[in-house]
Design a protein around this motif. Structure first.
Motif, PDB file in Angstrom:
ATOM      1  N   HIS A  74       0.821  -1.197   0.000  1.00  9.96           N
ATOM      2  CA  HIS A  74       0.000   0.000   0.000  1.00  9.96           C
ATOM      3  C   HIS A  74       0.863   1.258   0.000  1.00  9.96           C
ATOM      4  N   PHE A  75       0.196   2.384  -0.284  1.00  9.77           N
ATOM      5  CA  PHE A  75       0.765   3.706  -0.096  1.00  9.77           C
ATOM      6  C   PHE A  75       0.031   4.326   1.084  1.00  9.77           C
ATOM      7  N   ASP A  76       0.657   5.260   1.783  1.00 11.64           N
ATOM      8  CA  ASP A  76       0.017   5.943   2.894  1.00 11.64           C
ATOM      9  C   ASP A  76      -0.817   7.127   2.403  1.00 11.64           C
ATOM     10  N   THR A  77      -1.792   7.505   3.203  1.00 17.99           N
ATOM     11  CA  THR A  77      -2.577   8.713   2.949  1.00 17.99           C
ATOM     12  C   THR A  77      -1.747   9.947   3.246  1.00 17.99           C
ATOM     13  N   ASN A  78      -0.945   9.880   4.296  1.00 15.39           N
ATOM     14  CA  ASN A  78      -0.124  11.009   4.736  1.00 15.39           C
ATOM     15  C   ASN A  78       1.200  11.055   3.980  1.00 15.39           C
ATOM     16  N   GLU A  79       1.816  12.236   4.004  1.00 14.54           N
ATOM     17  CA  GLU A  79       3.075  12.406   3.275  1.00 14.54           C
ATOM     18  C   GLU A  79       4.247  11.671   3.922  1.00 14.54           C
ATOM     19  N   PHE A  80       4.336  11.737   5.260  1.00 11.39           N
ATOM     20  CA  PHE A  80       5.456  11.029   5.890  1.00 11.39           C
ATOM     21  C   PHE A  80       5.060  10.472   7.249  1.00 11.39           C
ATOM     22  N   THR A  81       5.832   9.494   7.665  1.00 10.46           N
ATOM     23  CA  THR A  81       5.569   8.777   8.899  1.00 10.46           C
ATOM     24  C   THR A  81       6.876   8.581   9.650  1.00 10.46           C
ATOM     25  N   ILE A  82       6.793   8.663  10.968  1.00  9.64           N
ATOM     26  CA  ILE A  82       7.915   8.292  11.830  1.00  9.64           C
ATOM     27  C   ILE A  82       7.447   7.073  12.619  1.00  9.64           C
ATOM     28  N   THR A  83       8.219   6.008  12.570  1.00 10.16           N
ATOM     29  CA  THR A  83       7.853   4.802  13.305  1.00 10.16           C
ATOM     30  C   THR A  83       8.980   4.413  14.256  1.00 10.16           C
ATOM     31  N   MET A  84       8.599   3.702  15.311  1.00 11.37           N
ATOM     32  CA  MET A  84       9.583   3.096  16.203  1.00 11.37           C
ATOM     33  C   MET A  84       9.133   1.672  16.477  1.00 11.37           C
ATOM     34  N   LEU A  85       9.991   0.727  16.162  1.00 10.51           N
ATOM     35  CA  LEU A  85       9.679  -0.669  16.428  1.00 10.51           C
ATOM     36  C   LEU A  85       9.866  -0.934  17.923  1.00 10.51           C
ATOM     37  N   LEU A  86       8.775  -1.286  18.571  1.00 13.89           N
ATOM     38  CA  LEU A  86       8.823  -1.573  20.002  1.00 13.89           C
ATOM     39  C   LEU A  86       9.193  -3.023  20.265  1.00 13.89           C
ATOM     40  N   LYS A  87       8.652  -3.922  19.413  1.00 11.05           N
ATOM     41  CA  LYS A  87       8.938  -5.348  19.574  1.00 11.05           C
ATOM     42  C   LYS A  87       8.831  -6.030  18.213  1.00 11.05           C
ATOM     43  N   PRO A  88       9.915  -6.600  17.711  1.00 11.32           N
ATOM     44  CA  PRO A  88       9.850  -7.273  16.416  1.00 11.32           C
ATOM     45  C   PRO A  88       9.113  -8.608  16.522  1.00 11.32           C
ATOM     46  N   ALA A  89       8.654  -9.087  15.394  1.00 12.52           N
ATOM     47  CA  ALA A  89       8.071 -10.424  15.341  1.00 12.52           C
ATOM     48  C   ALA A  89       9.191 -11.438  15.555  1.00 12.52           C
ATOM     49  N   ALA A  90       8.879 -12.566  16.172  1.00 11.94           N
ATOM     50  CA  ALA A  90       9.883 -13.617  16.357  1.00 11.94           C
ATOM     51  C   ALA A  90      10.288 -14.201  15.004  1.00 11.94           C
ATOM     52  N   LYS A  91       9.328 -14.213  14.074  1.00 10.89           N
ATOM     53  CA  LYS A  91       9.581 -14.741  12.730  1.00 10.89           C
ATOM     54  C   LYS A  91       8.640 -14.013  11.766  1.00 10.89           C
ATOM     55  N   GLY A  92       9.176 -13.560  10.633  1.00  6.69           N
ATOM     56  CA  GLY A  92       8.365 -12.797   9.685  1.00  6.69           C
ATOM     57  C   GLY A  92       8.215 -11.363  10.159  1.00  6.69           C
ATOM     58  N   GLY A  93       7.151 -10.680   9.680  1.00  5.57           N
ATOM     59  CA  GLY A  93       6.906  -9.302  10.078  1.00  5.57           C
ATOM     60  C   GLY A  93       7.966  -8.332   9.578  1.00  5.57           C
ATOM     61  N   HIS A  94       8.485  -8.570   8.379  1.00  8.83           N
ATOM     62  CA  HIS A  94       9.532  -7.715   7.806  1.00  8.83           C
ATOM     63  C   HIS A  94       8.926  -6.528   7.068  1.00  8.83           C
ATOM     64  N   PHE A  95       9.538  -5.372   7.227  1.00 17.89           N
ATOM     65  CA  PHE A  95       9.125  -4.169   6.516  1.00 17.89           C
ATOM     66  C   PHE A  95       9.802  -4.158   5.153  1.00 17.89           C
ATOM     67  N   GLU A  96       8.996  -4.125   4.080  1.00 16.30           N
ATOM     68  CA  GLU A  96       9.515  -4.078   2.716  1.00 16.30           C
ATOM     69  C   GLU A  96       8.943  -2.857   2.016  1.00 16.30           C
ATOM     70  N   TYR A  97       9.745  -2.260   1.125  1.00 15.73           N
ATOM     71  CA  TYR A  97       9.294  -1.049   0.452  1.00 15.73           C
ATOM     72  C   TYR A  97       9.986  -0.869  -0.900  1.00 15.73           C
ATOM     73  N   VAL A  98       9.348  -0.064  -1.743  1.00 19.94           N
ATOM     74  CA  VAL A  98       9.926   0.344  -3.020  1.00 19.94           C
ATOM     75  C   VAL A  98       9.980   1.867  -2.984  1.00 19.94           C
ATOM     76  N   PRO A  99      11.169   2.431  -2.737  1.00 14.80           N
ATOM     77  CA  PRO A  99      11.273   3.877  -2.546  1.00 14.80           C
ATOM     78  C   PRO A  99      10.924   4.667  -3.802  1.00 14.80           C
ATOM     79  N   GLY A 100      10.190   5.776  -3.598  1.00 12.92           N
ATOM     80  CA  GLY A 100       9.897   6.702  -4.682  1.00 12.92           C
ATOM     81  C   GLY A 100       9.210   6.087  -5.881  1.00 12.92           C
ATOM     82  N   LEU A 101       8.335   5.133  -5.667  1.00 13.79           N
ATOM     83  CA  LEU A 101       7.708   4.441  -6.799  1.00 13.79           C
ATOM     84  C   LEU A 101       6.747   5.342  -7.560  1.00 13.79           C
ATOM     85  N   ARG A 102       6.102   6.279  -6.870  1.00 15.28           N
ATOM     86  CA  ARG A 102       5.225   7.221  -7.565  1.00 15.28           C
ATOM     87  C   ARG A 102       5.585   8.641  -7.145  1.00 15.28           C
ATOM     88  N   THR A 103       5.060   9.606  -7.882  1.00 13.04           N
ATOM     89  CA  THR A 103       5.333  11.016  -7.616  1.00 13.04           C
ATOM     90  C   THR A 103       4.006  11.727  -7.340  1.00 13.04           C
TER      91      THR A 103
END
Length: 130
Positions: free
Chosen positions: A4-33
């Protein structure tokens, strides 16, 4: 979360607790303008082309500044027994931006009265889809 794309322009996140397995953040930077949805490039990713996909290996406490309005992104399935916990702070350049009713329901399972009202006014800094 699916791609997905976000509704907002930018986001700040902090990972509090990772998944034990999976739950990876994947992205394609600058895919649209702000002026181009880049449908062909989005379709490539959705069809399985991973040539532009990047994966972040985040650890508890990692802070991330992210331009999710323009970068297609997802979190892979959590395959562990414990929840992945992430603090998300979203920001927009224009006041009054609220996610679309359909998108919010898809992501979080419910909407509020504000989402219903937003469907009529739809405030955005650009003409991109949510």
């Amino acid at each position: 979360f699916n791609w997905h794309f976000d509704t907002n322009e930018f986001t700040i996140t902090m990972l509090l607790k990772p998944a034990a397995k999976g739950g990876h953040f994947e992205y394609v930077p600058g895919l649209r303008t702000p002026n181009d949805e880049c449908y062909d490039e989005v379709k490539k990713v959705l069809d399985g082309d991973r040539s532009r996909v990047k994966r972040l290996e985040l650890n508890a406490g990692d802070l991330q500044f992210f331009l999710g309005r323009f970068s297609l992104h997802q979190v892979t399935e959590n395959l562990g027994d414990e929840d992945r916990l992430l603090l998300i702070m979203s920001f927009t350049e224009q006041p009054g931006v609220i996610g679309s009713m359909y998108r919010v329901k898809d992501l979080y399972g419910k909407v509020t009265a504000a989402h219903l009202v937003n469907e009529e006014s739809r405030i955005r800094a650009d003409g991109l889809l949510d």
